[in-house]
Design a protein around this motif. Structure first.
Motif, PDB file in Angstrom:
ATOM      1  N   LEU A 386      -6.182  23.713  -5.504  1.00 15.32           N
ATOM      2  CA  LEU A 386      -6.011  24.476  -4.333  1.00 15.32           C
ATOM      3  C   LEU A 386      -5.802  26.076  -4.776  1.00 15.32           C
ATOM      4  O   LEU A 386      -4.624  25.898  -5.604  1.00 15.32           O
ATOM      5  N   ILE A 387      -6.232  26.986  -4.491  1.00 11.80           N
ATOM      6  CA  ILE A 387      -5.911  28.390  -4.646  1.00 11.80           C
ATOM      7  C   ILE A 387      -5.068  29.060  -3.639  1.00 11.80           C
ATOM      8  O   ILE A 387      -5.998  29.213  -2.625  1.00 11.80           O
ATOM      9  N   LYS A 388      -4.163  29.541  -3.905  1.00 10.14           N
ATOM     10  CA  LYS A 388      -3.435  30.592  -2.691  1.00 10.14           C
ATOM     11  C   LYS A 388      -3.254  31.463  -3.232  1.00 10.14           C
ATOM     12  O   LYS A 388      -2.893  31.988  -4.448  1.00 10.14           O
ATOM     13  N   VAL A 389      -3.566  32.622  -2.139  1.00  5.35           N
ATOM     14  CA  VAL A 389      -3.436  34.116  -2.642  1.00  5.35           C
ATOM     15  C   VAL A 389      -2.767  34.864  -1.682  1.00  5.35           C
ATOM     16  O   VAL A 389      -2.822  34.574  -0.237  1.00  5.35           O
ATOM     17  N   HIS A 390      -1.751  35.872  -1.818  1.00 10.06           N
ATOM     18  CA  HIS A 390      -0.976  36.613  -0.996  1.00 10.06           C
ATOM     19  C   HIS A 390      -1.164  37.996  -1.506  1.00 10.06           C
ATOM     20  O   HIS A 390      -0.959  38.304  -2.524  1.00 10.06           O
ATOM     21  N   ALA A 391      -1.854  38.854  -0.807  1.00  9.21           N
ATOM     22  CA  ALA A 391      -1.974  40.348  -1.135  1.00  9.21           C
ATOM     23  C   ALA A 391      -1.335  41.175  -0.124  1.00  9.21           C
ATOM     24  O   ALA A 391      -1.311  40.955   1.159  1.00  9.21           O
ATOM     25  N   THR A 392      -0.516  42.037  -0.710  1.00  6.94           N
ATOM     26  CA  THR A 392      -0.094  43.197  -0.038  1.00  6.94           C
ATOM     27  C   THR A 392      -0.570  44.569  -0.290  1.00  6.94           C
ATOM     28  O   THR A 392      -1.718  44.419  -1.174  1.00  6.94           O
ATOM     29  N   LYS A 393      -0.249  45.598   0.237  1.00  6.37           N
ATOM     30  CA  LYS A 393      -0.763  46.826  -0.130  1.00  6.37           C
ATOM     31  C   LYS A 393      -0.477  47.364  -1.603  1.00  6.37           C
ATOM     32  O   LYS A 393      -1.208  48.442  -2.207  1.00  6.37           O
ATOM     33  N   THR A 394       0.425  46.688  -2.230  1.00  9.15           N
ATOM     34  CA  THR A 394       0.774  47.093  -3.583  1.00  9.15           C
ATOM     35  C   THR A 394       0.697  45.919  -4.628  1.00  9.15           C
ATOM     36  O   THR A 394       0.614  46.208  -5.765  1.00  9.15           O
ATOM     37  N   SER A 395       0.521  44.847  -4.301  1.00 14.17           N
ATOM     38  CA  SER A 395       0.270  43.530  -5.285  1.00 14.17           C
ATOM     39  C   SER A 395      -0.597  42.574  -4.523  1.00 14.17           C
ATOM     40  O   SER A 395      -0.685  42.334  -3.273  1.00 14.17           O
ATOM     41  N   LEU A 396      -0.857  41.556  -5.417  1.00 18.68           N
ATOM     42  CA  LEU A 396      -1.898  40.519  -5.367  1.00 18.68           C
ATOM     43  C   LEU A 396      -1.393  39.526  -5.980  1.00 18.68           C
ATOM     44  O   LEU A 396      -1.238  39.378  -7.381  1.00 18.68           O
ATOM     45  N   ALA A 397      -0.909  38.281  -5.676  1.00 19.30           N
ATOM     46  CA  ALA A 397      -0.286  37.146  -6.363  1.00 19.30           C
ATOM     47  C   ALA A 397      -1.351  35.825  -5.893  1.00 19.30           C
ATOM     48  O   ALA A 397      -1.674  35.353  -4.640  1.00 19.30           O
ATOM     49  N   LEU A 398      -1.406  35.333  -7.042  1.00 13.28           N
ATOM     50  CA  LEU A 398      -2.686  34.270  -6.935  1.00 13.28           C
ATOM     51  C   LEU A 398      -1.878  32.699  -7.759  1.00 13.28           C
ATOM     52  O   LEU A 398      -1.305  33.093  -8.818  1.00 13.28           O
ATOM     53  N   ASP A 399      -1.823  31.681  -7.051  1.00 14.08           N
ATOM     54  CA  ASP A 399      -1.461  30.359  -7.770  1.00 14.08           C
ATOM     55  C   ASP A 399      -2.518  29.528  -7.557  1.00 14.08           C
ATOM     56  O   ASP A 399      -3.044  29.184  -6.458  1.00 14.08           O
ATOM     57  N   MET A 400      -2.924  28.548  -8.770  1.00 16.14           N
ATOM     58  CA  MET A 400      -3.826  27.732  -8.418  1.00 16.14           C
ATOM     59  C   MET A 400      -2.975  26.464  -8.785  1.00 16.14           C
ATOM     60  O   MET A 400      -2.613  26.116  -9.869  1.00 16.14           O
ATOM     61  N   LEU A 401      -3.297  25.487  -7.906  1.00 20.62           N
ATOM     62  CA  LEU A 401      -2.214  24.148  -8.121  1.00 20.62           C
ATOM     63  C   LEU A 401      -3.208  23.133  -8.099  1.00 20.62           C
ATOM     64  O   LEU A 401      -4.284  23.163  -7.536  1.00 20.62           O
ATOM     65  N   THR A 402      -2.892  21.842  -9.106  1.00 17.99           N
ATOM     66  CA  THR A 402      -3.720  21.188  -8.848  1.00 17.99           C
ATOM     67  C   THR A 402      -3.161  19.883  -8.222  1.00 17.99           C
ATOM     68  O   THR A 402      -2.022  20.086  -7.450  1.00 17.99           O
ATOM     69  N   ASP A 403      -3.712  18.684  -7.614  1.00 15.51           N
ATOM     70  CA  ASP A 403      -3.162  17.901  -6.812  1.00 15.51           C
ATOM     71  C   ASP A 403      -2.005  17.017  -6.998  1.00 15.51           C
ATOM     72  O   ASP A 403      -1.855  16.260  -6.330  1.00 15.51           O
ATOM     73  N   ASP A 404      -1.674  17.341  -8.488  1.00 13.82           N
ATOM     74  CA  ASP A 404      -0.442  16.403  -9.004  1.00 13.82           C
ATOM     75  C   ASP A 404       0.762  17.413  -8.957  1.00 13.82           C
ATOM     76  O   ASP A 404       1.840  17.347  -9.435  1.00 13.82           O
ATOM     77  N   GLY A 405       0.537  18.707  -8.232  1.00 12.97           N
ATOM     78  CA  GLY A 405       1.664  19.461  -8.199  1.00 12.97           C
ATOM     79  C   GLY A 405       1.841  20.750  -9.229  1.00 12.97           C
ATOM     80  O   GLY A 405       2.851  21.490  -8.975  1.00 12.97           O
ATOM     81  N   LYS A 406       0.970  20.530 -10.373  1.00 12.92           N
ATOM     82  CA  LYS A 406       1.219  21.643 -11.394  1.00 12.92           C
ATOM     83  C   LYS A 406       0.350  22.978 -10.971  1.00 12.92           C
ATOM     84  O   LYS A 406      -0.534  23.183 -10.411  1.00 12.92           O
ATOM     85  N   ILE A 407       1.124  24.126 -11.370  1.00  8.47           N
ATOM     86  CA  ILE A 407       0.428  25.268 -11.311  1.00  8.47           C
ATOM     87  C   ILE A 407      -0.288  25.678 -12.580  1.00  8.47           C
ATOM     88  O   ILE A 407       0.525  25.493 -13.712  1.00  8.47           O
ATOM     89  N   VAL A 408      -1.702  25.458 -12.448  1.00  5.89           N
ATOM     90  CA  VAL A 408      -2.387  25.905 -13.720  1.00  5.89           C
ATOM     91  C   VAL A 408      -3.159  27.030 -13.773  1.00  5.89           C
ATOM     92  O   VAL A 408      -3.919  27.293 -15.038  1.00  5.89           O
ATOM     93  N   GLY A 409      -2.813  28.177 -13.152  1.00  7.64           N
ATOM     94  CA  GLY A 409      -3.359  29.448 -13.113  1.00  7.64           C
ATOM     95  C   GLY A 409      -2.626  30.272 -12.245  1.00  7.64           C
ATOM     96  O   GLY A 409      -1.941  30.087 -11.393  1.00  7.64           O
ATOM     97  N   ALA A 410      -2.230  31.483 -12.625  1.00  5.33           N
ATOM     98  CA  ALA A 410      -1.434  32.367 -11.904  1.00  5.33           C
ATOM     99  C   ALA A 410      -1.564  33.714 -12.321  1.00  5.33           C
ATOM    100  O   ALA A 410      -2.079  34.008 -13.521  1.00  5.33           O
ATOM    101  N   TYR A 411      -1.831  34.694 -11.384  1.00  2.00           N
ATOM    102  CA  TYR A 411      -2.051  36.184 -11.613  1.00  2.00           C
ATOM    103  C   TYR A 411      -1.177  37.028 -10.655  1.00  2.00           C
ATOM    104  O   TYR A 411      -0.979  36.593  -9.522  1.00  2.00           O
TER     105      TYR A 411
END
Length: 415
Positions: A386-411
């Motif tokens: 599941l990829i979650k993205v939160h963007a504001t006017k100054t930043s964009l944050a991405l977390d990619m989570l697997t179904d066992d709760g691990k963050i396997v990617g982040a920007y």
């Protein structure tokens, strides 16, 4: 890959607890989950009944489309409830005729205010006898009230989540959304291709996408149906587009929500048009060429140029997805324009292997994030994302989570 922050960090224990709660959702009426199951969606039903809860499509600043399905002939409408509690009856008409019939109902709510909360109820009134000069109505059924919020290019932020490669596993929607998200975590959901193995009939669309999606979010949060290479397969593929709503009727388009300009591309089939499997029934090479002409204009669009961030949604990534014809053709046509337009991020699926790929000068000057999935096999914990993205006017944050709760990617990107 940039360093992780506290944004959207889900503890493993709470995530797995969410999965346990999500398992209760499997009590929903999903009588058969196989892609090739031919059970009629209205089998055994008497009188008029909803086959799905309403689901939201094509939300903009001033409109949204409400869709649902029923089993019998009926007259359907939406009652829109404004913030001041005034009501407006909305229905679909064409050439002076109000739409009435069996099956799929699609009603566009117009003249809405941006960034505004509305409520709505849906109604379907059975038509027992449909004569030229005499109608006999039966029972009226109702769903709601539900709520939604219109989009706005003036918002300071946008939040969205991405699922991909569901492949006819409805629990990939219910478990991942229930465990990984709160309603406040997203304004909309992206199904980023290959929701199905192939498309056989309406019952499959109901069981494997519409029923699970409406059980979690789709009656109050819109979702985008991005076409993958498996959506174009099967005898019902040409009817699939009727069950969703797209800007100007195209499966490739652009829209702005808050500080982000979204570019939705249709990568099409991953094999060449003359491949023997398709019997001369596909023509994706010209289709992708037409998209490239459109994209060339879009990257010159002021709405594109002035956006704080530019995010591409495309099922087949233009790199890191093998050397199949579809991948190479997308790379040839789209990647130079992505580079020229200086997009900030591309989100894809297709490979069934999650990964993050940093920008580089030699190939793509933007990061590519590829979500994971179990594909056509039985799901395995740790492969779905599941990829979650939160963007504001100054930043964009991405977390990619697997179904066992691990963050396997982040920007963490800055404007």
């Amino acid at each position: 890959m940039s360093e992780e922050s506290s944004f959207s960090l889900i503890k493993r224990r709470s995530f797995l607890s969410g999965l346990s709660k999500a398992s209760l959702l499997m009590c929903l009426p999903l009588p058969a989950l196989a892609a090739n199951d031919t059970t009629a969606p209205n089998e055994g039903l008497t009188g008029i009944q909803f086959l799905s809860d309403p689901y939201l499509q094509n939300c903009t600043e001033h409109s949204v489309t409400v869709m649902w399905l029923t089993n019998n002939d009926c007259l359907s409408w939406v009652e829109l409830i404004a913030p001041d509690n005034t009501r407006k009856k909305c229905f679909t008409e064409a050439h002076g005729l109000v739409s009435a019939g069996k099956g799929l109902h699609k009603i566009k709510l117009l003249d809405l205010l941006p960034d505004t909360n509305y409520r709505y109820e849906v109604f379907s009134k059975e038509i027992e006898d449909f004569h030229p000069y005499h109608l006999v109505y039966g029972e009226t059924i109702k769903k709601g009230p539900f709520s939604f919020k219109t989009f706005s290019a003036q918002q300071d932020e946008v939040r969205f989540v991405v699922l991909n490669d569901l492949h006819d596993h409805p629990d990939n929607i219910t478990e991942m959304m229930a465990a990984g998200c709160k309603p406040s975590d997203y304004d909309f959901v992206v199904l980023n291709g290959d929701a199905f193995d192939y498309v056989s009939d309406e019952a499959q669309i109901l069981r494997n996408v519409l029923v699970p999606a409406t059980s979690i979010f789709a009656s109050e949060k819109p979702f985008l149906m991005v076409q993958g290479n498996h959506e174009v397969r099967g005898k019902f593929a040409r009817q699939l587009f009727s069950y969703f709503d797209y800007p100007k009727g195209n499966s490739y388009y652009a829209f702005t929500q808050g500080p982000v300009r979204f570019i939705v591309m249709d990568a099409g089939e991953d094999k060449d048009d003359d491949h023997a499997e398709y019997g001369g029934l596909i023509s994706f090479n010209p289709y992708r060429e037409a998209q490239a002409l459109w994209l060339e204009k879009e990257i010159e669009n002021p709405a594109f140029k002035t956006a704080a961030f530019r995010v591409v949604l495309i099922h087949i990534p233009v790199f890191h997805s093998g050397e199949g014809h579809g991948s190479l053709h997308c790379r040839k046509l789209f990647n130079p324009l992505f580079n020229k337009g200086k997009i900030d991020l591309s989100l894809s699926g297709h490979t069934h292997r999650y990964g993050t790929y940093d920008a580089d000068e030699a190939t793509h000057n933007y990061p590519i994030v590829i979500g994971g999935g179990p594909g056509t096999a039985v799901r395995k914990d740790g492969r779905r994302t599941l990829i979650k993205v939160h963007a504001t006017k100054t930043s964009l944050a991405l977390d990619m989570l697997t179904d066992d709760g691990k963050i396997v990617g982040a920007y963490r990107l800055k404007k």
